[in-house]
Each structure stands twice: as C-alpha cells, then as structure tokens.
Design an enzyme around this catalytic site. Structure first.
Site, PDB file in Angstrom:
ATOM      1  N   HIS A  74      -2.603   2.401  -5.725  1.00  0.00           N
ATOM      2  CA  HIS A  74      -3.409   1.216  -5.457  1.00  0.00           C
ATOM      3  C   HIS A  74      -3.648   0.420  -6.738  1.00  0.00           C
ATOM      4  CE1 HIS A  74      -5.261  -0.587  -1.976  1.00  0.00           C
ATOM      5  NE2 HIS A  74      -6.311  -0.934  -2.690  1.00  0.00           N
ATOM      6  N   HIS A 124      -3.441  -8.987   3.366  1.00  0.00           N
ATOM      7  CA  HIS A 124      -4.882  -9.026   3.599  1.00  0.00           C
ATOM      8  C   HIS A 124      -5.186  -9.867   4.834  1.00  0.00           C
ATOM      9  CE1 HIS A 124      -5.870  -8.150  -0.895  1.00  0.00           C
ATOM     10  NE2 HIS A 124      -5.748  -7.045  -0.194  1.00  0.00           N
ATOM     11  N   LYS A 168      -1.676  -2.769   8.073  1.00  0.00           N
ATOM     12  CA  LYS A 168      -2.838  -2.326   8.830  1.00  0.00           C
ATOM     13  C   LYS A 168      -2.906  -3.048  10.165  1.00  0.00           C
ATOM     14  CE  LYS A 168      -5.957  -0.946   5.085  1.00  0.00           C
ATOM     15  NZ  LYS A 168      -7.282  -1.190   4.456  1.00  0.00           N
ATOM     16  N   ARG A 225       0.845  -1.183   0.000  1.00  0.00           N
ATOM     17  CA  ARG A 225       0.000   0.000   0.000  1.00  0.00           C
ATOM     18  C   ARG A 225       0.889   1.245   0.000  1.00  0.00           C
ATOM     19  NH1 ARG A 225      -1.960  -3.630   3.897  1.00  0.00           N
ATOM     20  NH2 ARG A 225      -4.064  -4.428   3.487  1.00  0.00           N
ATOM     21  N   ARG A 260      -0.835  -1.801  -7.078  1.00  0.00           N
ATOM     22  CA  ARG A 260      -1.024  -2.922  -6.157  1.00  0.00           C
ATOM     23  C   ARG A 260      -1.958  -3.959  -6.776  1.00  0.00           C
ATOM     24  NH1 ARG A 260      -1.205  -4.372  -0.577  1.00  0.00           N
ATOM     25  NH2 ARG A 260      -3.263  -4.927   0.241  1.00  0.00           N
ATOM     26  N   TYR A 312      -9.150 -10.785  -7.028  1.00  0.00           N
ATOM     27  CA  TYR A 312      -8.178 -10.841  -8.112  1.00  0.00           C
ATOM     28  C   TYR A 312      -8.362 -12.081  -8.982  1.00  0.00           C
ATOM     29  CZ  TYR A 312      -6.141  -7.051  -5.531  1.00  0.00           C
ATOM     30  OH  TYR A 312      -5.980  -5.851  -4.895  1.00  0.00           O
TER      31      TYR A 312
END
Length: 303
Positions: free
Chosen positions: A245, A271, A174, A150, A248, A280
């Site tokens: 992004h 994730h 995150k 990110r 990404r 994806y």
C-alpha cells in the site's frame, strides 16, 4: 441458543454477502462489530431488534471510546451499526431508525509514508532479478508501483488481463468495479520477462490463469506479496520500509508531482470518491514545504 438480535445480525450478514457484494474484509469487520454490540445489548437486557434506540447505540459507542478504540475503529463501528439499523427499518423490524441520530467520528487522516522518486528508481533498478523468483518479484514491484493497484487486485490478475500491445492491465477493484490501468514500459518489460522465463518454471497443472504465482505454483497470496515487498526493500537498504500500500501511495504522489490531475489519479487508483484521492494533494504539499524549508535561505523558521 441465539436471540432475535443475533438472528437479525446473521440475516444482515447474508444480505451483505449476497446483495451488497461487500468485500470479505468488510464483512468480517462488520459482523465482528455487531457481535460485540449484541453482547453489549444483551447485558443491557435487549434481545429484540424492536427494542433498539439511540441511547443504547450511543452507550455502546461510548464504551468503545472508554476502552481506547482508535478513531478509525470507532468510525467503522458507527458505520456498521448504522447500516444494521437501516437494514432493520427496511425489514420493518424497527419502526424508526436510531442510527440516523448518530454522529460520525472524524477519522484522523494521517499522511502516508511514501518513497521519493529517487528511492523508487533505486529500489526497482537494484532488485536481484535472477531466476524465476527474482523475475516474479521485480514484476510484482514494477506493477505495484507502476499502476498503483491494491495488493489484492495485483494477486487477482490473470494472464489475459494484461494487454502488452496497449500497455494496459484490466483490474477488478472493490465492489466488483472493473477499470483499465496503464502500464509503463519498465513494468511491461518486467512482466514479459516473468511470463517468458519465470512463470513457466513455477507453473503447475493447477496454476490456472493466475498472472503471478507463489513458490508452489498457486496464485500468489496477498500475504506473500507483502513479504516480497518488505524483503526486497530491506535488501536494498537506506530507503523506508513500505508495504504494497505504501507503493500505491508513492505511485499516486508521484503522479500528482508529475502534473497528473486529481480525476485521472482517482480513475487509476479506483477510488469511488474523489475525497479519498485528495489526501495525496496534502502529501505533495507537505513534501514541497519540506523542500522549501531545506533549500530556501529563509525557509527555516527561527524560534
């Protein structure tokens, strides 16, 4: 003067910041949503948390829908108010949790725009890497595409996070989750060139350990990183304009197209849920359908 409901929202914000360690973006969004909810509840004559019930929650969300809020916004606002009422129950400010009775609006999962592998190669092979800014920009693009990190993770990297011998980079994602992401040889070379001949030219005594620096020597800001991506893509031309992004998304799609398994891609991207990574597979399947329609003699449907 604040009412008891607003005080409860402020306390909930302190809880999110200190105990849940949510991102600044999520914190701002939730508190903004709940401020809107408090204003709506006050108009309905509700100022005490104990007065909340599912009818006022549903009425507020219906109002959001009537105002034309997107599915993504409605889903986030539902999540915010559910987290708030759950917190109120734990604090014994509510006897029963009305948020449990709310449904969750389904978000439309739009397929992200991605570069083809040829477009990605063309972009990275034609970037003007002259001077310290050029070396930095190429390294930024190579790391974004080569790792799928990110933009906030990229800007948070320190020099010591890079292990050129093992060709890996340590990333803080995150929720404070740390992961190690592999780097390809082109990305390693670009970063080494930046560290050798670019970063020393921009560094100042206040630069600290930041891997990527802005023009004034401070840590590169995500807004500046986004500008770099848009500018460099526009200079190349003839490829879709993407954000960081989008690079990404491209990295994840190309990994799957190259045979990577979904779990590995999940680990690389950081994730928390495999469900997030599964989009994806839809991207790759749609691109295969496009190729089939264009290339197979009977791939185009007749009307």
């Amino acid at each position: 003067m604040t009412n008891a409901m607003e005080d409860a929202v402020a306390e909930f914000g302190r809880h999110l910041r200190a105990e849940r360690d949510v991102s600044p973006h999520t914190l701002r969004a939730y508190l903004g949503d709940l401020a809107d909810f408090c204003a709506y509840a006050a108009l309905a004559g509700l100022t005490e948390p104990s007065e909340l019930d599912v009818s006022v929650l549903r009425a507020w969300l219906a109002r959001q829908h009537a105002l034309g809020r997107s599915r993504a916004t409605l889903a986030r606002r539902t999540a915010a108010v559910r987290a708030f009422t759950r917190h109120l129950c734990r604090r014994r400010l509510l006897e029963n949790d009305p948020g449990l009775l709310l449904g969750t609006p389904k978000r439309r999962r739009d397929l992200p725009t991605v570069l083809t592998q040829d477009d990605a190669a063309h972009l990275l092979d034609t970037v003007d890497a002259e001077g310290p800014v050029g070396l930095r920009d190429l390294a930024v693009l190579e790391v974004l595409y080569g790792t799928g990190v990110r933009v906030s993770e990229l800007c948070g990297l320190d020099v010591d996070d890079l292990d050129t011998g093992r060709r890996t980079v340590r990333v803080m994602g995150k929720g404070g989750r740390e992961r190690t992401v592999p780097l390809g040889e082109p990305a390693v070379r670009a970063v080494q060139d930046w560290l050798r001949a670019g970063r020393p030219e921009l560094a100042t005594p206040d630069s600290g350990p930041a891997l990527f620096l802005g023009a004034r020597g401070g840590r590169l800001h995500p807004t500046s990183a986004r500008r770099i991506v848009h500018t460099r893509i526009s200079e190349v031309g003839q490829i879709p304009d993407l954000s960081p992004h989008g690079l990404r998304h491209s990295a994840a799609t190309h990994l799957l197209e190259g045979g990577a398994d979904l779990r590995s891609v999940q680990e690389i991207l950081g994730h928390a849920s495999l469900q997030t990574t599964q989009i994806y597979t839809h991207v790759s399947a749609e691109r295969l359908r496009q190729v089939h329609r264009q290339a197979h003699p009977r791939g185009t449907r007749s009307d």
